[in-house]
Design a protein around this motif. Structure first.
Motif, PDB file in Angstrom:
ATOM      1  N   PHE A  18       0.857  -1.190   0.000  1.00 32.95           N
ATOM      2  CA  PHE A  18       0.000   0.000   0.000  1.00 32.95           C
ATOM      3  C   PHE A  18       0.888   1.233   0.000  1.00 32.95           C
ATOM      4  O   PHE A  18       1.989   1.235   0.568  1.00 32.95           O
ATOM      5  N   PRO A  19       0.450   2.307  -0.648  1.00 30.39           N
ATOM      6  CA  PRO A  19       1.245   3.529  -0.706  1.00 30.39           C
ATOM      7  C   PRO A  19       1.238   4.274   0.625  1.00 30.39           C
ATOM      8  O   PRO A  19       0.210   4.374   1.310  1.00 30.39           O
ATOM      9  N   ILE A  20       2.407   4.815   0.961  1.00 30.20           N
ATOM     10  CA  ILE A  20       2.549   5.756   2.060  1.00 30.20           C
ATOM     11  C   ILE A  20       3.329   6.965   1.522  1.00 30.20           C
ATOM     12  O   ILE A  20       3.621   7.036   0.339  1.00 30.20           O
ATOM     13  N   HIS A  21       3.626   7.923   2.392  1.00 30.63           N
ATOM     14  CA  HIS A  21       4.461   9.078   2.036  1.00 30.63           C
ATOM     15  C   HIS A  21       3.818   9.899   0.912  1.00 30.63           C
ATOM     16  O   HIS A  21       4.479  10.386   0.004  1.00 30.63           O
ATOM     17  N   GLU A  22       2.511  10.080   1.032  1.00 29.25           N
ATOM     18  CA  GLU A  22       1.727  10.755  -0.003  1.00 29.25           C
ATOM     19  C   GLU A  22       1.480  12.228   0.284  1.00 29.25           C
ATOM     20  O   GLU A  22       0.750  12.897  -0.456  1.00 29.25           O
ATOM     21  N   GLY A  23       2.110  12.766   1.333  1.00 30.34           N
ATOM     22  CA  GLY A  23       1.769  14.100   1.807  1.00 30.34           C
ATOM     23  C   GLY A  23       1.977  15.227   0.813  1.00 30.34           C
ATOM     24  O   GLY A  23       1.369  16.287   0.952  1.00 30.34           O
ATOM     25  N   LEU A  24       2.824  15.029  -0.198  1.00 32.76           N
ATOM     26  CA  LEU A  24       3.086  16.075  -1.181  1.00 32.76           C
ATOM     27  C   LEU A  24       2.382  15.831  -2.511  1.00 32.76           C
ATOM     28  O   LEU A  24       2.602  16.581  -3.469  1.00 32.76           O
ATOM     29  N   LEU A  25       1.535  14.810  -2.584  1.00 32.40           N
ATOM     30  CA  LEU A  25       0.909  14.430  -3.850  1.00 32.40           C
ATOM     31  C   LEU A  25      -0.505  14.968  -3.982  1.00 32.40           C
ATOM     32  O   LEU A  25      -1.271  14.980  -3.019  1.00 32.40           O
ATOM     33  N   SER A  26      -0.865  15.356  -5.195  1.00 36.24           N
ATOM     34  CA  SER A  26      -2.262  15.635  -5.517  1.00 36.24           C
ATOM     35  C   SER A  26      -2.998  14.310  -5.717  1.00 36.24           C
ATOM     36  O   SER A  26      -2.385  13.247  -5.850  1.00 36.24           O
ATOM     37  N   GLU A  27      -4.304  14.394  -5.796  1.00 43.84           N
ATOM     38  CA  GLU A  27      -5.104  13.192  -6.054  1.00 43.84           C
ATOM     39  C   GLU A  27      -4.731  12.582  -7.402  1.00 43.84           C
ATOM     40  O   GLU A  27      -4.614  11.357  -7.527  1.00 43.84           O
ATOM     41  N   ARG A  28      -4.512  13.391  -8.413  1.00 45.42           N
ATOM     42  CA  ARG A  28      -4.165  12.868  -9.739  1.00 45.42           C
ATOM     43  C   ARG A  28      -2.791  12.190  -9.713  1.00 45.42           C
ATOM     44  O   ARG A  28      -2.589  11.145 -10.327  1.00 45.42           O
ATOM     45  N   GLY A  29      -1.852  12.800  -9.004  1.00 41.99           N
ATOM     46  CA  GLY A  29      -0.527  12.199  -8.910  1.00 41.99           C
ATOM     47  C   GLY A  29      -0.560  10.878  -8.184  1.00 41.99           C
ATOM     48  O   GLY A  29       0.111   9.913  -8.586  1.00 41.99           O
ATOM     49  N   TRP A  30      -1.335  10.827  -7.106  1.00 41.10           N
ATOM     50  CA  TRP A  30      -1.473   9.569  -6.365  1.00 41.10           C
ATOM     51  C   TRP A  30      -2.075   8.483  -7.257  1.00 41.10           C
ATOM     52  O   TRP A  30      -1.581   7.345  -7.305  1.00 41.10           O
ATOM     53  N   ALA A  31      -3.142   8.811  -7.975  1.00 39.96           N
ATOM     54  CA  ALA A  31      -3.824   7.831  -8.819  1.00 39.96           C
ATOM     55  C   ALA A  31      -2.925   7.325  -9.939  1.00 39.96           C
ATOM     56  O   ALA A  31      -2.960   6.139 -10.294  1.00 39.96           O
ATOM     57  N   LEU A  32      -2.106   8.213 -10.505  1.00 36.76           N
ATOM     58  CA  LEU A  32      -1.203   7.794 -11.567  1.00 36.76           C
ATOM     59  C   LEU A  32      -0.206   6.758 -11.065  1.00 36.76           C
ATOM     60  O   LEU A  32      -0.019   5.700 -11.682  1.00 36.76           O
ATOM     61  N   ALA A  33       0.465   7.062  -9.943  1.00 39.83           N
ATOM     62  CA  ALA A  33       1.451   6.122  -9.409  1.00 39.83           C
ATOM     63  C   ALA A  33       0.787   4.814  -8.991  1.00 39.83           C
ATOM     64  O   ALA A  33       1.303   3.721  -9.267  1.00 39.83           O
ATOM     65  N   TYR A  34      -0.344   4.906  -8.327  1.00 38.39           N
ATOM     66  CA  TYR A  34      -1.071   3.724  -7.869  1.00 38.39           C
ATOM     67  C   TYR A  34      -1.413   2.798  -9.039  1.00 38.39           C
ATOM     68  O   TYR A  34      -1.220   1.572  -8.966  1.00 38.39           O
ATOM     69  N   SER A  35      -1.892   3.369 -10.125  1.00 42.45           N
ATOM     70  CA  SER A  35      -2.265   2.542 -11.277  1.00 42.45           C
ATOM     71  C   SER A  35      -1.040   1.906 -11.919  1.00 42.45           C
ATOM     72  O   SER A  35      -1.084   0.747 -12.357  1.00 42.45           O
ATOM     73  N   ARG A  36       0.066   2.617 -11.990  1.00 36.42           N
ATOM     74  CA  ARG A  36       1.291   2.066 -12.559  1.00 36.42           C
ATOM     75  C   ARG A  36       1.842   0.929 -11.705  1.00 36.42           C
ATOM     76  O   ARG A  36       2.314  -0.093 -12.233  1.00 36.42           O
ATOM     77  N   TYR A  37       1.820   1.088 -10.397  1.00 37.16           N
ATOM     78  CA  TYR A  37       2.297   0.003  -9.533  1.00 37.16           C
ATOM     79  C   TYR A  37       1.509  -1.278  -9.798  1.00 37.16           C
ATOM     80  O   TYR A  37       2.077  -2.368  -9.920  1.00 37.16           O
ATOM     81  N   ASN A  38       0.195  -1.138  -9.863  1.00 34.11           N
ATOM     82  CA  ASN A  38      -0.642  -2.328 -10.049  1.00 34.11           C
ATOM     83  C   ASN A  38      -0.493  -2.924 -11.442  1.00 34.11           C
ATOM     84  O   ASN A  38      -0.582  -4.138 -11.610  1.00 34.11           O
ATOM     85  N   ALA A  39      -0.249  -2.092 -12.431  1.00 35.63           N
ATOM     86  CA  ALA A  39      -0.148  -2.590 -13.806  1.00 35.63           C
ATOM     87  C   ALA A  39       1.233  -3.142 -14.140  1.00 35.63           C
ATOM     88  O   ALA A  39       1.350  -4.039 -14.988  1.00 35.63           O
ATOM     89  N   MET A  40       2.271  -2.654 -13.463  1.00 33.60           N
ATOM     90  CA  MET A  40       3.626  -2.928 -13.916  1.00 33.60           C
ATOM     91  C   MET A  40       4.492  -3.702 -12.930  1.00 33.60           C
ATOM     92  O   MET A  40       5.678  -3.938 -13.195  1.00 33.60           O
ATOM     93  N   THR A  41       3.932  -4.088 -11.785  1.00 29.33           N
ATOM     94  CA  THR A  41       4.719  -4.830 -10.796  1.00 29.33           C
ATOM     95  C   THR A  41       3.936  -6.059 -10.338  1.00 29.33           C
ATOM     96  O   THR A  41       2.720  -6.144 -10.559  1.00 29.33           O
ATOM     97  N   PRO A  42       4.598  -6.999  -9.660  1.00 33.50           N
ATOM     98  CA  PRO A  42       3.905  -8.190  -9.162  1.00 33.50           C
ATOM     99  C   PRO A  42       3.134  -7.938  -7.875  1.00 33.50           C
ATOM    100  O   PRO A  42       2.501  -8.865  -7.342  1.00 33.50           O
ATOM    101  N   THR A  43       3.156  -6.710  -7.370  1.00 29.67           N
ATOM    102  CA  THR A  43       2.537  -6.393  -6.085  1.00 29.67           C
ATOM    103  C   THR A  43       1.125  -5.856  -6.277  1.00 29.67           C
ATOM    104  O   THR A  43       0.920  -4.906  -7.046  1.00 29.67           O
ATOM    105  N   GLN A  44       0.161  -6.460  -5.589  1.00 28.35           N
ATOM    106  CA  GLN A  44      -1.189  -5.905  -5.563  1.00 28.35           C
ATOM    107  C   GLN A  44      -1.198  -4.772  -4.539  1.00 28.35           C
ATOM    108  O   GLN A  44      -1.023  -5.000  -3.339  1.00 28.35           O
ATOM    109  N   VAL A  45      -1.376  -3.565  -5.035  1.00 21.51           N
ATOM    110  CA  VAL A  45      -1.279  -2.381  -4.187  1.00 21.51           C
ATOM    111  C   VAL A  45      -2.683  -1.931  -3.802  1.00 21.51           C
ATOM    112  O   VAL A  45      -3.564  -1.791  -4.666  1.00 21.51           O
ATOM    113  N   HIS A  46      -2.893  -1.691  -2.513  1.00 20.51           N
ATOM    114  CA  HIS A  46      -4.207  -1.339  -1.977  1.00 20.51           C
ATOM    115  C   HIS A  46      -4.246   0.127  -1.556  1.00 20.51           C
ATOM    116  O   HIS A  46      -3.232   0.710  -1.188  1.00 20.51           O
ATOM    117  N   ASP A  47      -5.416   0.696  -1.586  1.00 22.48           N
ATOM    118  CA  ASP A  47      -5.649   2.069  -1.159  1.00 22.48           C
ATOM    119  C   ASP A  47      -6.122   2.039   0.293  1.00 22.48           C
ATOM    120  O   ASP A  47      -7.254   1.633   0.576  1.00 22.48           O
TER     121      ASP A  47
END
Length: 215
Positions: free
Chosen positions: A175-204
């Protein structure tokens, strides 16, 4: 094991009957007022990982908690003489949970900014998942991690590094942490890339509710 993301770098780990708080920093407030803690652990001395103005109240409300912090934190923040210093290679147990310190240095912010120490934390217990909180570094790969807290954004970070970190670590969940400097769009972009491009199922886990990993 139950994991609760309390904002930015702060994570509450509940396993084997223990309650362990990691990185209560000043970018989050959901950890304020917590009681019944068995340990408070800190990866490094930046204030978004340990709030120098609120840590005394937390420790006073948890008088029996073990306090273990990356060694330089003891000089940077007044912890009332309660803390033990953590360096990579240290291992100890807290109420049935095994804590191992790994890593060594904070990620490079810029070549002109001196690096500080950073101690990642690996928590495990019999019959429970193994959890890894890396602090602010992506250069330590720990074998056998089931769940990882991914520092999704920092002035030292790049998306390509996170993807490579997750691929090499190979944790089934995270799951993502250290999000204090991110906008909602920035968070969503990284979150989607993690799930699409890595073996880790990332949760919100931004809702602050306890979560039980499947692995």
């Amino acid at each position: 094991m139950q994991l609760t993301h309390l904002g930015h770098a702060a994570v509450l780990v509940e396993a084997a009957g223990a309650r362990i708080l990691i990185d209560p920093g000043n970018f989050s407030t959901a950890w304020h007022g917590l009681t019944g803690l068995d340990a408070v652990l800190v990866t490094h001395h930046h204030p978004d990982h340990i709030d120098p103005e609120r840590i005394a109240a937390l420790l006073a409300a948890n008088a029996d908690a073990v306090v273990a912090v990356e060694a330089s934190v003891i000089d940077a923040v007044d912890l009332g003489g309660r803390a033990r210093a953590l360096v990579p290679g240290d291992e100890f147990d807290v109420a049935g949970v095994h804590v191992a310190a790994v890593g060594g240095q904070h990620a490079i912010i810029h070549r002109d900014i001196p690096r500080i120490a950073n101690t990642g934390l690996v928590l495990s217990a019999d019959g429970e998942p193994t959890f890894f909180h890396p602090g602010d570094a992506l250069d330590t790969i720990v074998a056998g991690v089931d769940v990882v807290a991914v520092p999704i954004m920092g002035p030292w970070a790049a998306l390509k590094e996170h993807i490579d970190f997750l691929r090499e670590l190979g944790a089934p969940e995270g799951f993502p942490i250290h999000e204090g400097l991110l906008s909602e769009r920035g968070w969503a972009l990284a979150y989607s890339r993690y799930n699409a491009m890595t073996p880790t199922q990332v949760h919100d886990l931004r809702d602050g509710r306890p979560w039980t990993p499947a692995h």
